[in-house]
Design a protein around this motif. Structure first.
Motif, PDB file in Angstrom:
ATOM      1  N   THR A 103      61.018  73.747  12.108  1.00  0.00           N
ATOM      2  CA  THR A 103      61.953  74.602  12.830  1.00  0.00           C
ATOM      3  C   THR A 103      62.635  73.761  13.897  1.00  0.00           C
ATOM      4  OG1 THR A 103      60.640  76.614  12.484  1.00  0.00           O
ATOM      5  CG2 THR A 103      62.193  76.615  14.330  1.00  0.00           C
ATOM      6  N   ILE A 104      63.947  73.653  13.835  1.00  0.00           N
ATOM      7  CA  ILE A 104      64.703  72.912  14.840  1.00  0.00           C
ATOM      8  C   ILE A 104      65.332  73.910  15.804  1.00  0.00           C
ATOM      9  CG2 ILE A 104      66.552  71.250  15.244  1.00  0.00           C
ATOM     10  CD1 ILE A 104      64.086  70.188  13.732  1.00  0.00           C
ATOM     11  N   LYS A 105      65.037  73.733  17.081  1.00  0.00           N
ATOM     12  CA  LYS A 105      65.492  74.673  18.100  1.00  0.00           C
ATOM     13  C   LYS A 105      66.498  74.012  19.022  1.00  0.00           C
ATOM     14  CE  LYS A 105      61.339  73.566  20.812  1.00  0.00           C
ATOM     15  NZ  LYS A 105      61.905  72.866  21.961  1.00  0.00           N
ATOM     16  N   ARG A 106      67.251  74.855  19.731  1.00  0.00           N
ATOM     17  CA  ARG A 106      68.204  74.354  20.721  1.00  0.00           C
ATOM     18  C   ARG A 106      67.719  74.555  22.138  1.00  0.00           C
ATOM     19  NH1 ARG A 106      73.742  74.085  20.845  1.00  0.00           N
ATOM     20  NH2 ARG A 106      73.067  72.906  22.636  1.00  0.00           N
ATOM     21  N   ALA A 107      66.653  75.344  22.295  1.00  0.00           N
ATOM     22  CA  ALA A 107      66.182  75.712  23.627  1.00  0.00           C
ATOM     23  C   ALA A 107      64.688  75.409  23.736  1.00  0.00           C
ATOM     24  CB  ALA A 107      66.479  77.186  23.886  1.00  0.00           C
ATOM     25  N   LEU A 113      61.805  81.059  12.945  1.00  0.00           N
ATOM     26  CA  LEU A 113      60.361  80.897  13.014  1.00  0.00           C
ATOM     27  C   LEU A 113      59.620  82.224  12.879  1.00  0.00           C
ATOM     28  CD1 LEU A 113      57.865  79.137  13.400  1.00  0.00           C
ATOM     29  CD2 LEU A 113      58.199  79.327  15.882  1.00  0.00           C
ATOM     30  N   ALA A 114      60.053  83.234  13.605  1.00  0.00           N
ATOM     31  CA  ALA A 114      59.365  84.528  13.533  1.00  0.00           C
ATOM     32  C   ALA A 114      59.399  85.093  12.128  1.00  0.00           C
ATOM     33  CB  ALA A 114      59.987  85.511  14.522  1.00  0.00           C
ATOM     34  N   ALA A 115      60.549  84.991  11.468  1.00  0.00           N
ATOM     35  CA  ALA A 115      60.673  85.500  10.101  1.00  0.00           C
ATOM     36  C   ALA A 115      59.771  84.714   9.153  1.00  0.00           C
ATOM     37  CB  ALA A 115      62.129  85.418   9.642  1.00  0.00           C
ATOM     38  N   ARG A 116      59.675  83.405   9.356  1.00  0.00           N
ATOM     39  CA  ARG A 116      58.813  82.587   8.500  1.00  0.00           C
ATOM     40  C   ARG A 116      57.347  82.977   8.664  1.00  0.00           C
ATOM     41  NH1 ARG A 116      61.337  76.530   9.583  1.00  0.00           N
ATOM     42  NH2 ARG A 116      63.083  76.673   8.118  1.00  0.00           N
ATOM     43  N   LEU A 118      49.077  76.852  12.813  1.00  0.00           N
ATOM     44  CA  LEU A 118      49.187  75.888  13.901  1.00  0.00           C
ATOM     45  C   LEU A 118      50.656  75.597  14.158  1.00  0.00           C
ATOM     46  CD1 LEU A 118      48.065  73.771  15.901  1.00  0.00           C
ATOM     47  CD2 LEU A 118      47.944  72.161  13.966  1.00  0.00           C
ATOM     48  N   LEU A 119      51.081  75.751  15.415  1.00  0.00           N
ATOM     49  CA  LEU A 119      52.438  75.422  15.821  1.00  0.00           C
ATOM     50  C   LEU A 119      52.411  74.115  16.613  1.00  0.00           C
ATOM     51  CD1 LEU A 119      53.710  78.909  17.089  1.00  0.00           C
ATOM     52  CD2 LEU A 119      53.526  78.058  14.738  1.00  0.00           C
ATOM     53  N   VAL A 120      53.042  73.083  16.087  1.00  0.00           N
ATOM     54  CA  VAL A 120      53.125  71.779  16.759  1.00  0.00           C
ATOM     55  C   VAL A 120      54.503  71.675  17.406  1.00  0.00           C
ATOM     56  CG1 VAL A 120      53.070  69.287  16.463  1.00  0.00           C
ATOM     57  CG2 VAL A 120      51.534  70.734  15.113  1.00  0.00           C
ATOM     58  N   ILE A 167      57.782  72.318  15.151  1.00  0.00           N
ATOM     59  CA  ILE A 167      58.871  72.843  15.972  1.00  0.00           C
ATOM     60  C   ILE A 167      59.416  71.698  16.822  1.00  0.00           C
ATOM     61  CG2 ILE A 167      59.485  74.478  17.789  1.00  0.00           C
ATOM     62  CD1 ILE A 167      56.991  76.121  16.821  1.00  0.00           C
ATOM     63  N   GLY A 168      60.679  71.394  16.664  1.00  0.00           N
ATOM     64  CA  GLY A 168      61.258  70.285  17.407  1.00  0.00           C
ATOM     65  C   GLY A 168      62.607  70.628  18.006  1.00  0.00           C
ATOM     66  N   LEU A 169      62.918  69.973  19.111  1.00  0.00           N
ATOM     67  CA  LEU A 169      64.223  70.127  19.731  1.00  0.00           C
ATOM     68  C   LEU A 169      65.249  69.314  18.939  1.00  0.00           C
ATOM     69  CD1 LEU A 169      65.850  71.236  22.172  1.00  0.00           C
ATOM     70  CD2 LEU A 169      65.346  69.075  23.330  1.00  0.00           C
ATOM     71  N   GLY A 170      66.416  69.899  18.743  1.00  0.00           N
ATOM     72  CA  GLY A 170      67.500  69.192  18.091  1.00  0.00           C
ATOM     73  C   GLY A 170      68.822  69.554  18.746  1.00  0.00           C
TER      74      GLY A 170
END
Length: 223
Positions: free
Chosen positions: A123-127, A136-139, A19-21, A71-74
Motif C-alpha cells: 500500500t503506497i500512501k501520501r500521508a 488498505l481497509a478494503a484489502r 502484520l502491518l509493516v 505500507i510505504g510513503l510515496g
C-alpha cells in the motif's frame, strides 16, 4: 499476565490477524539518509534494532501463515504535500526539495533491509496513515482480517497514525514495541505510552509470535 491482558490476547483469532509493516524505507531507516534528522548514536542504534526486529517479525509471520501488508510513503515528484511543506518550512507551495523523503522513483522510497515477498500486498500512501486515501481497509476487509499487529517507523508518526486509524475503523491493534522506533528515545517512549492508553495493546516480537501460535493458557493469568 493479568486477567485483562490474557482476555485481550486470547480473544484474537490467530487465523485472522495481519502484520502491518510501516515505512521501513531508506528515507526513514538507512543511516545514509538520516542526517537531516539529527539522530545521536543511541537513536541510530534504536532504528537499526527496530529494523532488525521487523525483519524477524516478518519471518515469523510468514512461518505462521499470517499475511504481511507493506505500507510505504510515496510522494509524487510533481505533487508536493502542501500541508507538510507548510508545517516544515512555512511555505505550503514550496517545491519538492532534495531532502524530501520517499519521492516515487528515487532510492529513498525503496524498502530497506526487509522487502515484500511474492504476492504480499503493498500500500503506497501520501500521508502518515496507511489508511488515508488508500485501499488498505478494503484489502483487510476482503481478506477477512479481524485484528492487526503494527511495526515499523516511526513510532510517533506513521506507526501511530496507522495504528490509530486501524482502531477507529474497527480492528483491534497490537503495537510491537521492539519492532518500532523514533529518532529520540523520549519521543518513542511518549508515543508508546499514548498508544497504550487509547489505541493498542503493547507487545513485543516474542509475545506476538505466541499470539499467532495461539499458545496462551489459563495458568499464566495473575490477579
Amino acid at each position: 499476565m493479568t486477567v485483562l491482558r490474557h482476555a485481550q490476547l486470547s480473544a484474537l483469532d490467530p487465523r485472522t490477524g495481519a502484520l502491518l509493516v510501516v515505512d521501513v524505507q531508506r528515507s526513514f531507516a538507512d543511516p545514509a539518509f538520516l542526517g537531516a534528522y539529527g539522530l545521536d548514536d543511541d537513536a541510530h542504534a534504536a532504528v537499526a534494532a527496530a529494523v532488525d526486529r521487523t525483519s524477524q517479525l516478518v519471518d515469523a509471520a510468514r512461518a505462521a501463515g499470517v499475511p504481511v501488508h507493506w505500507i510505504g510513503l510515496g510522494t509524487p515528484a510533481d505533487r508536493p504535500w502542501r500541508a507538510s511543506a507548510w508545517l516544515r518550512g512555512g511555505d505550503p507551495d514550496a517545491p519538492i526539495g532534495p531532502d524530501e523523503p520517499c519521492v516515487i522513483g528515487t532510492p529513498g522510497a525503496e524498502w530497506y533491509t526487509v522487502t515484500p515477498g511474492e504476492g504480499e500486498p503493498q500500500t503506497i500512501k501520501r500521508a502518515y496513515s496507511g489508511f488515508s486515501g488508500t485501499e488498505l481497509a478494503a484489502r483487510l476487509t476482503a481478506d477477512g482480517v479481524t485484528w492487526v499487529a503494527v511495526a515499523g517507523l516511526t513510532t510517533e508518526c506513521c506507526v501511530a497514525a496507522t495504528a490509530t486509524d486501524a482502531l477507529q475503523l474497527g480492528w483491534p491493534v497490537l503495537l510491537v514495541e521492539d519492532a518500532t522506533a523514533a529518532y529520540a528515545a523520549d519521543v518513542h517512549r511518549a508515543a508508546v505510552d499514548a498508544l497504550a492508553l487509547n489505541v493498542a495493546v503493547v507487545t513485543d516480537t516474542v509475545e506476538i509470535t505466541r499470539v499467532w501460535a495461539g499458545s496462551f493458557t489459563d495458568a499464566e493469568v495473575t490477579a
